[in-house]
Write an enzyme that holds these catalytic residues in place. Sequence first.
Site, PDB file in Angstrom:
ATOM      1  N   CYS A 305      -5.806   6.658   0.549  1.00  0.00           N
ATOM      2  CA  CYS A 305      -6.948   5.589   0.235  1.00  0.00           C
ATOM      3  C   CYS A 305      -8.059   6.013   0.866  1.00  0.00           C
ATOM      4  O   CYS A 305      -8.154   6.279   2.122  1.00  0.00           O
ATOM      5  CB  CYS A 305      -6.890   4.252   0.383  1.00  0.00           C
ATOM      6  SG  CYS A 305      -5.437   3.204  -0.519  1.00  0.00           S
ATOM      7  N   GLU A 467       1.554   1.860  24.531  1.00  0.00           N
ATOM      8  CA  GLU A 467       2.759   1.601  25.242  1.00  0.00           C
ATOM      9  C   GLU A 467       3.760   1.230  24.204  1.00  0.00           C
ATOM     10  O   GLU A 467       5.164   1.375  24.601  1.00  0.00           O
ATOM     11  CB  GLU A 467       2.453   0.253  25.858  1.00  0.00           C
ATOM     12  CG  GLU A 467       3.633  -0.130  26.728  1.00  0.00           C
ATOM     13  CD  GLU A 467       3.445  -1.409  27.471  1.00  0.00           C
ATOM     14  OE1 GLU A 467       3.316  -1.521  28.625  1.00  0.00           O
ATOM     15  OE2 GLU A 467       3.057  -2.467  26.969  1.00  0.00           O
TER      16      GLU A 467
HETATM   17  P1  XMP Z   1       0.783   3.115   0.887  1.00  0.00           P
HETATM   18  O1  XMP Z   1      -0.076   3.022   2.224  1.00  0.00           O
HETATM   19  O2  XMP Z   1       1.977   2.420   0.910  1.00  0.00           O
HETATM   20  O3  XMP Z   1      -0.351   2.488  -0.167  1.00  0.00           O
HETATM   21  O4  XMP Z   1       0.540   4.582   0.525  1.00  0.00           O
HETATM   22  C1  XMP Z   1      -0.215   2.333  -1.404  1.00  0.00           C
HETATM   23  C2  XMP Z   1      -1.289   1.658  -2.058  1.00  0.00           C
HETATM   24  O5  XMP Z   1      -2.447   2.295  -2.217  1.00  0.00           O
HETATM   25  C3  XMP Z   1      -3.179   1.710  -3.245  1.00  0.00           C
HETATM   26  N1  XMP Z   1      -3.925   3.060  -3.745  1.00  0.00           N
HETATM   27  C4  XMP Z   1      -4.917   3.380  -3.664  1.00  0.00           C
HETATM   28  N2  XMP Z   1      -6.167   2.894  -2.948  1.00  0.00           N
HETATM   29  N3  XMP Z   1      -7.338   4.878  -3.701  1.00  0.00           N
HETATM   30  C5  XMP Z   1      -7.050   3.514  -2.929  1.00  0.00           C
HETATM   31  O6  XMP Z   1      -8.118   3.057  -2.337  1.00  0.00           O
HETATM   32  C6  XMP Z   1      -6.474   5.183  -4.251  1.00  0.00           C
HETATM   33  O7  XMP Z   1      -6.710   6.442  -5.046  1.00  0.00           O
HETATM   34  C7  XMP Z   1      -5.120   4.588  -4.305  1.00  0.00           C
HETATM   35  N4  XMP Z   1      -3.997   4.907  -5.000  1.00  0.00           N
HETATM   36  C8  XMP Z   1      -3.408   3.756  -4.613  1.00  0.00           C
HETATM   37  C9  XMP Z   1      -2.483   1.127  -4.045  1.00  0.00           C
HETATM   38  O8  XMP Z   1      -2.604  -0.270  -3.864  1.00  0.00           O
HETATM   39  C10 XMP Z   1      -1.173   1.499  -3.614  1.00  0.00           C
HETATM   40  O9  XMP Z   1      -0.016   0.276  -3.952  1.00  0.00           O
END
Ligand code: XMP
Length: 477
Positions: A305, A467
């Site tokens: 993100c 830590e």
């Molecule tokens: P993790 O940290 O598990 O998060 O990779 C997955 C979640 O990220 C969101 N998501 C996005 N958020 N831009 C954003 O700001 C994006 O392009 C994007 N794609 C996914 C989404 O909520 C997902 O479940």
Amino acid sequence: MNSIPIALTYDDVLIVPRRSGLNSRSEAVTTTRLTKKINLHIPLVSANMDTVTESQMAIALARLGGIGILHRFMTIEENIEEVKRVKRAQNFVVRDPYSIDPNKTIGQAKEFIAKCGVTGLVVANDDGRLHGILSRRDMMFAENDHALVSEIMTPRAKLIVGVPSTTFEEAKNIFAQNKIEKLPLVDEDNKIIGLITSDDIRLRIDYPLANTDEKGNLLVGASIGVKGDYIERAQELIKAGVDVLVIDIAHGHSDLMFDAIKNVRAACTDVQLIAGNIATSGAAQELCEAGVDGLKVGVGPGTICITRLVTGCGVPQLSAVMNVAATAQKYNVPVIADGGIQKSGDIVKAIGAGADTVMLGGSLAGTHESPGLIINRDGKKYKVCRGSASFAIAERRQKVGQEKKEMNEVTPEGVEAVVPYKGYLAEIVGQFIGGLKSGMSYTNSRTIGELQKNCDFVRITNAGLRESGPHDLQDVR
Ligand code: XMP
């Protein structure tokens, strides 16, 4: 300036251990709620991202006790097919088994088998009565593709069959005693009522935590948007058997979301509906009052993100989960902590902050079951992970008619990158759930409900964070 509140994320805190009455982490039970009506055996949900969840991931995760939410960057037809694949992956009774006419040729049967992805077929003509079975064993030495199915099949007279009321235990015994692969169920007129396969029996034994519906099919969710074909998509997904819909947009506290909830509710009355993403108590209250069955929290914490960088908006994830969960609890609405989970300790913290489940994107993107090919770079294996608001997705959406903007008008809020290939999902899930259960033991929590109440957080400094990881060591290699 003093009135600006501080917001925290997972790495800003630790949970203070409590005296524990758990003698082993195996005493911790991870059953939880995804929505008002859907329970899961483990609190893991795979993200509706195109590099994370298609049917293969959804099947694997549901078998392990979680659930996958299919992404929506495909046509409605493709989306329906994905749901059906999950639903067909595991049954107690296959209610509508693939069947073939006895007068078709073996060549035609082979083609049909390959297309359906099954190992054998029941043989019936138009009247739906059982004529035989064309099994893997029957086909093994069938070299003449012009031979008729009726010549090669195991005929009805030689088949062991069950009755419509055959139970799981009865079926298990029949398979064990007779060493067969398929047990057709027929009524007193020899009409095919269903089919039980040895594979399905084995799967039920091998995956005791699998989340299934009343037919014994795996649970699966799918995401929809708030524009374009979303109502038609929702209706078709429900027809295909989807168990839960997630209305998923970057800023879920918006008029567009409330309109979409109203429209989806009007078109699909009974569906379990999750809405997101949000980060505040106010958003939680309004969405709960709009009648959703689950909330998804997270504005900007995800691996890929860049929302917070591009828009300046977002709330660090631990605080966002706390804000939303405190309000959602009053409405008895479960909460998904979505994004920012890198380590099993983050799952413990998210649930300790009030979440019922966590959604994982980046940490599942590199698994065997995630969509996409393995890339080899300098002898190391990788897979692609990309944000749903990235350029790559805008292009993908354009191809299926979902994106009308020119590419130079798109302002991405996500990036595309590679993540190390991590092997099979079961290993990752095993580590996450092992860590979660240990966290439950440290907090004297036998259930997820207890964990939600038993976490006393302390804020830590950068020194505390340093830590907390391995430190002051030298690399072995
Ligand atoms: P993790 O940290 O598990 O998060 O990779 C997955 C979640 O990220 C969101 N998501 C996005 N958020 N831009 C954003 O700001 C994006 O392009 C994007 N794609 C996914 C989404 O909520 C997902 O479940």
